[in-house]
Write a protein that holds these residues in place. Sequence first.
Motif, PDB file in Angstrom:
ATOM      1  N   ALA A  61       0.850  -1.191   0.000  1.00 12.82           N
ATOM      2  CA  ALA A  61       0.000   0.000   0.000  1.00 12.82           C
ATOM      3  C   ALA A  61       0.884   1.238   0.000  1.00 12.82           C
ATOM      4  N   ASP A  63       0.336   5.860  -0.579  1.00 15.38           N
ATOM      5  CA  ASP A  63      -0.524   6.970  -0.989  1.00 15.38           C
ATOM      6  C   ASP A  63      -0.017   7.622  -2.280  1.00 15.38           C
ATOM      7  N   LYS A  66      -3.473   5.548  -6.670  1.00 15.98           N
ATOM      8  CA  LYS A  66      -4.847   5.160  -6.329  1.00 15.98           C
ATOM      9  C   LYS A  66      -4.947   3.669  -6.043  1.00 15.98           C
ATOM     10  N   LYS A  67      -4.082   2.872  -6.689  1.00 15.81           N
ATOM     11  CA  LYS A  67      -4.120   1.423  -6.523  1.00 15.81           C
ATOM     12  C   LYS A  67      -2.693   0.889  -6.495  1.00 15.81           C
ATOM     13  N   VAL A  68      -2.416  -0.044  -5.582  1.00 17.71           N
ATOM     14  CA  VAL A  68      -1.100  -0.669  -5.478  1.00 17.71           C
ATOM     15  C   VAL A  68      -1.311  -2.182  -5.465  1.00 17.71           C
ATOM     16  N   GLU A  69      -0.617  -2.877  -6.353  1.00 19.21           N
ATOM     17  CA  GLU A  69      -0.760  -4.326  -6.464  1.00 19.21           C
ATOM     18  C   GLU A  69       0.602  -4.983  -6.589  1.00 19.21           C
ATOM     19  N   HIS A  71       2.694  -7.484  -8.797  1.00 18.40           N
ATOM     20  CA  HIS A  71       2.637  -7.897 -10.200  1.00 18.40           C
ATOM     21  C   HIS A  71       3.847  -8.732 -10.585  1.00 18.40           C
ATOM     22  N   GLU A  85      -1.412  -9.312 -12.165  1.00 10.56           N
ATOM     23  CA  GLU A  85      -1.435  -9.251 -10.711  1.00 10.56           C
ATOM     24  C   GLU A  85      -1.196 -10.642 -10.143  1.00 10.56           C
ATOM     25  N   GLU A  87      -2.214 -12.315  -7.017  1.00 10.49           N
ATOM     26  CA  GLU A  87      -3.078 -12.162  -5.853  1.00 10.49           C
ATOM     27  C   GLU A  87      -2.582 -12.938  -4.638  1.00 10.49           C
ATOM     28  N   MET A 110      -0.583   2.110  -9.697  1.00  9.82           N
ATOM     29  CA  MET A 110      -1.466   2.454 -10.818  1.00  9.82           C
ATOM     30  C   MET A 110      -2.304   3.673 -10.466  1.00  9.82           C
ATOM     31  N   ASN A 113      -0.825   9.588  -8.053  1.00 10.48           N
ATOM     32  CA  ASN A 113      -1.432  10.813  -7.523  1.00 10.48           C
ATOM     33  C   ASN A 113      -0.595  12.045  -7.826  1.00 10.48           C
TER      34      ASN A 113
END
Length: 144
Positions: A61, A63, A66-69, A71, A85, A87, A110, A113
């Motif tokens: 995670a 800031d 908007k999205k952190v994965e 990969h 991704e 999972e 992804m 910000n």
Amino acid sequence: MSLKTHFLAAAAALSIASPALADIEIKDAYARAAMPTAMAGAAFMQIVNTGSEDDRLIAAASDVAKKVELHTHIAKGDGIMQMVEVEEGFPVAAGQTHMLKRGGDHVMFMGLNGPMNDGNTVTVTLTFEKAGDIVVDIPVDLKR
């Protein structure tokens, strides 16, 4: 037995009964944007498990996006690689190192910000099954 002695005995019993957790170290971390104006970026690093138990990186995670994965890249044939991704996360065996590197496993940002400028720092929380959350300040290095 006094209350203090009873408490110390209970604490000692718990520490003996508790399983040893994986000890995770993060080394040589860096982040970069896909391009200077990109809306995506990634972080790369060595994850070293110095403990006696296997562990697994299960989430990340930050800031910065908007999205952190988590990969990786997989071969689709004809020399084509596809980013997907993961999972289930990345295993980090006891006493071993798992590399997050370009063209392989990595932390994906992804929907940035803001820009990831060379010399900035990105704060990322890495979540492990056993070691828990580890907060890492990762330098942005666009030259790597």
